[in-house]
Motif scaffolding. Structure first.
Motif, PDB file in Angstrom:
ATOM      1  N   SER A  44     -21.305  -9.724   6.422  1.00 24.93           N
ATOM      2  CA  SER A  44     -21.921  -8.638   7.192  1.00 24.93           C
ATOM      3  C   SER A  44     -22.967  -7.869   6.397  1.00 24.93           C
ATOM      4  N   GLY A  45     -22.869  -7.925   5.070  1.00 22.73           N
ATOM      5  CA  GLY A  45     -23.746  -7.126   4.231  1.00 22.73           C
ATOM      6  C   GLY A  45     -23.268  -5.700   4.064  1.00 22.73           C
ATOM      7  N   GLU A  46     -22.186  -5.338   4.754  1.00 26.87           N
ATOM      8  CA  GLU A  46     -21.599  -4.001   4.651  1.00 26.87           C
ATOM      9  C   GLU A  46     -20.080  -4.113   4.479  1.00 26.87           C
ATOM     10  N   PRO A  47     -19.622  -4.751   3.411  1.00 20.20           N
ATOM     11  CA  PRO A  47     -18.178  -4.980   3.242  1.00 20.20           C
ATOM     12  C   PRO A  47     -17.368  -3.694   3.143  1.00 20.20           C
ATOM     13  N   GLU A  48     -18.017  -2.602   2.686  1.00 23.56           N
ATOM     14  CA  GLU A  48     -17.279  -1.338   2.538  1.00 23.56           C
ATOM     15  C   GLU A  48     -16.706  -0.861   3.878  1.00 23.56           C
ATOM     16  N   LYS A  49     -17.445  -1.061   4.960  1.00 25.06           N
ATOM     17  CA  LYS A  49     -16.959  -0.647   6.270  1.00 25.06           C
ATOM     18  C   LYS A  49     -15.694  -1.409   6.652  1.00 25.06           C
ATOM     19  N   PHE A  50     -15.651  -2.690   6.316  1.00 27.07           N
ATOM     20  CA  PHE A  50     -14.498  -3.510   6.669  1.00 27.07           C
ATOM     21  C   PHE A  50     -13.341  -3.283   5.708  1.00 27.07           C
ATOM     22  N   GLN A  51     -13.635  -2.903   4.473  1.00 32.14           N
ATOM     23  CA  GLN A  51     -12.571  -2.534   3.540  1.00 32.14           C
ATOM     24  C   GLN A  51     -11.776  -1.355   4.082  1.00 32.14           C
ATOM     25  N   ARG A  52     -12.470  -0.402   4.699  1.00 34.83           N
ATOM     26  CA  ARG A  52     -11.794   0.788   5.234  1.00 34.83           C
ATOM     27  C   ARG A  52     -10.910   0.464   6.426  1.00 34.83           C
ATOM     28  N   LEU A  53     -11.114  -0.712   7.031  1.00 35.43           N
ATOM     29  CA  LEU A  53     -10.295  -1.119   8.165  1.00 35.43           C
ATOM     30  C   LEU A  53      -9.037  -1.870   7.735  1.00 35.43           C
ATOM     31  N   THR A  54      -8.874  -2.102   6.433  1.00 37.39           N
ATOM     32  CA  THR A  54      -7.720  -2.862   5.942  1.00 37.39           C
ATOM     33  C   THR A  54      -6.383  -2.255   6.374  1.00 37.39           C
ATOM     34  N   PRO A  55      -6.172  -0.922   6.238  1.00 42.56           N
ATOM     35  CA  PRO A  55      -4.890  -0.361   6.699  1.00 42.56           C
ATOM     36  C   PRO A  55      -4.624  -0.634   8.179  1.00 42.56           C
ATOM     37  N   SER A 109      -8.978   1.299  -0.879  1.00 41.15           N
ATOM     38  CA  SER A 109      -9.075   0.502   0.344  1.00 41.15           C
ATOM     39  C   SER A 109      -7.782   0.436   1.154  1.00 41.15           C
ATOM     40  N   LEU A 110      -6.645   0.713   0.527  1.00 39.79           N
ATOM     41  CA  LEU A 110      -5.363   0.573   1.218  1.00 39.79           C
ATOM     42  C   LEU A 110      -4.830   1.884   1.787  1.00 39.79           C
ATOM     43  N   GLY A 111      -5.644   2.914   1.771  1.00 42.10           N
ATOM     44  CA  GLY A 111      -5.260   4.141   2.456  1.00 42.10           C
ATOM     45  C   GLY A 111      -4.523   5.151   1.593  1.00 42.10           C
ATOM     46  N   ILE A 112      -3.796   6.029   2.267  1.00 35.57           N
ATOM     47  CA  ILE A 112      -3.141   7.176   1.630  1.00 35.57           C
ATOM     48  C   ILE A 112      -2.173   6.720   0.538  1.00 35.57           C
ATOM     49  N   LYS A 113      -2.226   7.426  -0.599  1.00 37.58           N
ATOM     50  CA  LYS A 113      -1.363   7.091  -1.732  1.00 37.58           C
ATOM     51  C   LYS A 113      -0.377   8.212  -2.012  1.00 37.58           C
ATOM     52  N   VAL A 114       0.797   7.829  -2.450  1.00 37.51           N
ATOM     53  CA  VAL A 114       1.821   8.743  -2.954  1.00 37.51           C
ATOM     54  C   VAL A 114       2.256   8.204  -4.308  1.00 37.51           C
ATOM     55  N   LEU A 115       2.250   9.066  -5.323  1.00 37.22           N
ATOM     56  CA  LEU A 115       2.562   8.637  -6.698  1.00 37.22           C
ATOM     57  C   LEU A 115       1.616   7.525  -7.139  1.00 37.22           C
ATOM     58  N   ASP A 116       0.375   7.593  -6.664  1.00 40.49           N
ATOM     59  CA  ASP A 116      -0.701   6.651  -7.015  1.00 40.49           C
ATOM     60  C   ASP A 116      -0.527   5.262  -6.404  1.00 40.49           C
ATOM     61  N   VAL A 117       0.388   5.113  -5.454  1.00 42.09           N
ATOM     62  CA  VAL A 117       0.612   3.830  -4.781  1.00 42.09           C
ATOM     63  C   VAL A 117       0.406   4.022  -3.273  1.00 42.09           C
ATOM     64  N   PRO A 118      -0.382   3.176  -2.622  1.00 41.44           N
ATOM     65  CA  PRO A 118      -0.569   3.305  -1.170  1.00 41.44           C
ATOM     66  C   PRO A 118       0.762   3.183  -0.431  1.00 41.44           C
ATOM     67  N   LEU A 119       0.964   4.030   0.551  1.00 40.59           N
ATOM     68  CA  LEU A 119       2.200   3.994   1.332  1.00 40.59           C
ATOM     69  C   LEU A 119       2.408   2.644   2.022  1.00 40.59           C
ATOM     70  N   LEU A 120       1.307   1.993   2.370  1.00 41.53           N
ATOM     71  CA  LEU A 120       1.410   0.729   3.092  1.00 41.53           C
ATOM     72  C   LEU A 120       1.909  -0.425   2.227  1.00 41.53           C
ATOM     73  N   ILE A 121       1.985  -0.236   0.931  1.00 40.18           N
ATOM     74  CA  ILE A 121       2.421  -1.321   0.053  1.00 40.18           C
ATOM     75  C   ILE A 121       3.860  -1.735   0.355  1.00 40.18           C
ATOM     76  N   GLY A 122       4.721  -0.757   0.644  1.00 40.50           N
ATOM     77  CA  GLY A 122       6.095  -1.099   0.995  1.00 40.50           C
ATOM     78  C   GLY A 122       6.153  -1.963   2.243  1.00 40.50           C
ATOM     79  N   LEU A 123       5.325  -1.629   3.245  1.00 42.31           N
ATOM     80  CA  LEU A 123       5.264  -2.423   4.466  1.00 42.31           C
ATOM     81  C   LEU A 123       4.721  -3.819   4.183  1.00 42.31           C
ATOM     82  N   ASN A 124       3.776  -3.920   3.263  1.00 45.58           N
ATOM     83  CA  ASN A 124       3.227  -5.224   2.904  1.00 45.58           C
ATOM     84  C   ASN A 124       4.290  -6.114   2.250  1.00 45.58           C
TER      85      ASN A 124
END
Length: 227
Positions: A44-55, A109-124
């Motif tokens: 796309s030439g704009e990967p940053e926009k799609f990185q923000r959609l990762t969560p 890119s993975l969204g909100i972090k708690v203790l420096d780890v994205p919350l979504l990591i547990g779900l992953n």
């Protein structure tokens, strides 16, 4: 006289009418979202926009995956919460001590972090354990061998995921080098999680689960080949 009475037939709810097509729709949505993500990151030439959609992509994938899970009993809820919590706090330990995986830090890119780890990591972690566990359950092996094979599938996926993660700000490694401790740590932790999956008294017949793993594998391997 002709019978003018009509037999009343209640309208079939939309949900029931779509039920025979639910699997195909879910698989199509998964494929489309990952295909769009692949195009967006690579062309796309704009990967940053799609990185923000990762969560959002991760949440959608899990929503579709677990909508096909049956028997939401106490055993399954306990399994899901345990895997998410253990995976999350393993990452917290890794981030702050360098133990288990090595020295790394999460990007934005993975969204909100708690203790420096994205919350979504547990779900992953839950998604990977659940899908790889279902995939190996299609093979006739001893449960311990299935746990080992599923752990290897998780590490195999991580092998292709790591360079992609670094390239698109999911996380970064100290010195820019992915250490072997990452893979050995993944293997050990994944094996423990898979033993739990194999022995937990939960329903293990989610027809979408193997396809979620395969779609993820195709997605990351395809990007990996083009980096």
């Amino acid at each position: 006289m002709p019978d003018t009475t009509q037999t009343y037939q209640p309208a079939i709810p939309l949900q029931e009418r779509l039920k025979p097509y639910a699997f195909g729709i879910a698989l199509g949505v998964l494929a489309i979202f990952h295909a769009v993500g692949f195009w967006g990151l690579m062309f796309s030439g704009e990967p940053e926009k799609f990185q923000r959609l990762t969560p959002m992509n991760l949440l959608l994938t899990n929503f579709l995956l677990f909508s096909f899970h049956r028997r939401w009993n106490v055993a399954f809820i306990l399994f899901a919460v345990t895997i998410m919590a253990a995976g999350f706090f393993a990452e917290v330990l890794g981030i702050h001590t360098g133990l288990l995986f090595g020295d790394y830090a999460y990007g934005e890119s993975l969204g909100i972090k708690v203790l420096d780890v994205p919350l979504l990591i547990g779900l992953n972690w839950l998604m990977l354990v659940y899908t790889s566990g279902h995939l190996v359950n299609t093979v006739q092996l001893h449960w311990l061998a299935r746990a080992a094979l599923a752990a290897l599938l998780m590490v195999g996926l991580d092998f292709f995921l790591e360079p992609v993660a670094v390239a698109f700000d999911f996380w970064d490694w100290h010195g820019g080098h992915i250490p072997w401790s990452n893979y050995t740590g993944w293997l050990g932790l994944s094996f423990l999680f898979q033993v739990y999956f194999q022995k937990a008294p939960i329903y293990k017949h989610n027809r979408l689960a193997p396809y979620v793993y395969l779609v993820q594998a195709v997605f990351f391997i395809s990007i990996w080949t083009l980096l």
